[in-house]
Write a protein that holds these residues in place. Sequence first.
Motif, mmCIF file in Angstrom:
data_model
loop_
_atom_site.group_PDB
_atom_site.id
_atom_site.type_symbol
_atom_site.label_atom_id
_atom_site.label_comp_id
_atom_site.label_asym_id
_atom_site.label_seq_id
_atom_site.Cartn_x
_atom_site.Cartn_y
_atom_site.Cartn_z
ATOM 1 N N LEU A 27 5.158 -5.125 -10.191
ATOM 2 C CA LEU A 27 4.511 -4.159 -10.300
ATOM 3 C C LEU A 27 3.650 -4.251 -11.576
ATOM 4 O O LEU A 27 2.609 -4.068 -11.650
ATOM 5 C CB LEU A 27 4.432 -2.588 -10.097
ATOM 6 C CG LEU A 27 4.535 -2.152 -8.302
ATOM 7 C CD1 LEU A 27 5.415 -1.636 -8.175
ATOM 8 C CD2 LEU A 27 3.231 -3.108 -7.173
ATOM 9 N N LYS A 28 4.491 -4.364 -13.173
ATOM 10 C CA LYS A 28 4.303 -3.280 -14.103
ATOM 11 C C LYS A 28 3.656 -4.875 -14.878
ATOM 12 O O LYS A 28 2.726 -4.771 -15.309
ATOM 13 C CB LYS A 28 5.635 -3.595 -14.592
ATOM 14 C CG LYS A 28 5.512 -1.649 -14.427
ATOM 15 C CD LYS A 28 6.951 -1.172 -15.481
ATOM 16 C CE LYS A 28 8.095 0.065 -15.575
ATOM 17 N NZ LYS A 28 8.825 -0.091 -16.328
ATOM 18 N N GLU A 33 1.163 -0.751 -0.218
ATOM 19 C CA GLU A 33 -0.370 0.206 0.409
ATOM 20 C C GLU A 33 0.509 1.234 0.071
ATOM 21 O O GLU A 33 0.151 2.286 -0.004
ATOM 22 C CB GLU A 33 -0.648 -0.093 1.345
ATOM 23 C CG GLU A 33 -2.002 -1.257 1.029
ATOM 24 C CD GLU A 33 -2.574 -0.795 2.378
ATOM 25 O OE1 GLU A 33 -2.987 0.076 2.996
ATOM 26 O OE2 GLU A 33 -3.228 -1.754 2.509
ATOM 27 N N SER A 34 2.027 0.927 -0.476
ATOM 28 C CA SER A 34 2.983 1.902 -0.617
ATOM 29 C C SER A 34 4.132 2.686 -1.345
ATOM 30 O O SER A 34 4.338 1.712 -1.965
ATOM 31 C CB SER A 34 3.974 1.838 0.760
ATOM 32 O OG SER A 34 5.184 3.289 0.386
ATOM 33 N N THR A 35 4.156 3.837 -1.573
ATOM 34 C CA THR A 35 5.189 3.892 -2.868
ATOM 35 C C THR A 35 6.016 4.509 -2.185
ATOM 36 O O THR A 35 7.602 5.133 -3.503
ATOM 37 C CB THR A 35 3.952 4.311 -3.793
ATOM 38 O OG1 THR A 35 3.854 6.134 -2.730
ATOM 39 C CG2 THR A 35 3.192 4.308 -4.740
ATOM 40 N N ILE A 76 2.833 -8.783 -8.532
ATOM 41 C CA ILE A 76 3.014 -7.589 -7.158
ATOM 42 C C ILE A 76 1.791 -6.674 -7.388
ATOM 43 O O ILE A 76 1.396 -5.721 -8.521
ATOM 44 C CB ILE A 76 3.255 -6.782 -6.683
ATOM 45 C CG1 ILE A 76 4.790 -7.497 -6.476
ATOM 46 C CG2 ILE A 76 3.374 -6.021 -5.567
ATOM 47 C CD1 ILE A 76 5.783 -7.025 -5.915
ATOM 48 N N ARG A 77 0.250 -6.393 -6.906
ATOM 49 C CA ARG A 77 -0.808 -6.313 -7.219
ATOM 50 C C ARG A 77 -0.840 -5.124 -5.804
ATOM 51 O O ARG A 77 -1.102 -5.207 -4.362
ATOM 52 C CB ARG A 77 -2.165 -7.008 -7.227
ATOM 53 C CG ARG A 77 -1.769 -7.555 -8.664
ATOM 54 C CD ARG A 77 -3.101 -7.991 -9.181
ATOM 55 N NE ARG A 77 -4.409 -7.174 -8.863
ATOM 56 C CZ ARG A 77 -5.411 -7.359 -8.505
ATOM 57 N NH1 ARG A 77 -5.865 -8.566 -8.521
ATOM 58 N NH2 ARG A 77 -6.601 -6.942 -8.164
ATOM 59 N N GLN A 78 -0.504 -3.635 -5.884
ATOM 60 C CA GLN A 78 -0.945 -2.388 -4.683
ATOM 61 C C GLN A 78 -2.755 -2.554 -4.447
ATOM 62 O O GLN A 78 -3.463 -3.142 -5.220
ATOM 63 C CB GLN A 78 -0.278 -0.819 -4.980
ATOM 64 C CG GLN A 78 0.892 -1.167 -5.504
ATOM 65 C CD GLN A 78 1.313 0.095 -5.444
ATOM 66 O OE1 GLN A 78 0.380 1.266 -6.169
ATOM 67 N NE2 GLN A 78 2.578 0.558 -4.571
ATOM 68 N N LYS A 79 -2.604 -2.858 -3.300
ATOM 69 C CA LYS A 79 -3.905 -3.241 -2.581
ATOM 70 C C LYS A 79 -4.975 -1.898 -2.736
ATOM 71 O O LYS A 79 -6.748 -1.738 -2.951
ATOM 72 C CB LYS A 79 -4.533 -3.802 -1.169
ATOM 73 C CG LYS A 79 -3.324 -5.244 -1.239
ATOM 74 C CD LYS A 79 -3.080 -5.130 -0.155
ATOM 75 C CE LYS A 79 -2.584 -6.267 0.303
ATOM 76 N NZ LYS A 79 -2.989 -7.181 1.481
#
Length: 205
Positions: free
Chosen positions: A187-188, A108-110, A192-195
């Motif tokens: 991520l791309k 949940e962080s960038t 990994i998927r941000q929630k």
Amino acid sequence: MTKKNETVVKIAQTALMAALCFVSFQFLQFKIVLPGGDATSFHVGNAFCVLAALILGWYGGLAGAIGMGFADILDPVYITGAPKTFVLKLCIGLIVGLVAHRIAKINESTDKKYIFRWSMIASVAGLGFNVIADPIVGYFYKQYIMGQPQQMAEVLAKWSAATTFVNAVISVILAGVLYNALRPVLLKTGIIRQKREEAVTAKSI
């Protein structure tokens, strides 16, 4: 993506990480044969157990347990220790996943510094547990389950403590570097998927 499809993808990713754990332990190790036919080794298998948990959460713990458990089963020296390996690697993954995803919520962080910091903390937590648990569990497993003499069990526990500590230091560094280097690509590709649709920068500790 439907929940059913997401589960299928997770299972496939778990199988892939299990294969990486298997290969990294089976072929990237320096085995030390001890008296009585037992052995310990320097290896990087734990790094991929941790990496799997950082990427997949508790599925990663399962991947590490399956991959390294099978590696033990297929090795005539380690086959008797396969149940112990399965349990300990599962625990490593569960601890890493708990710290990284439930406590720190790194998906949940960038904030790259935050993610790096917590991925390292999670790695240290999981492998720190292993440094303590592996020789202790191994001692009781060898003596009371496998019926080895106390003196032999003690010798193996001491060697195991030394190699496990070295393996932990190497694995923490390797897993942390690999995860943070691969994260943008993961991520791309959607591994990994941000929630959240718009990731929220987590507050630094």
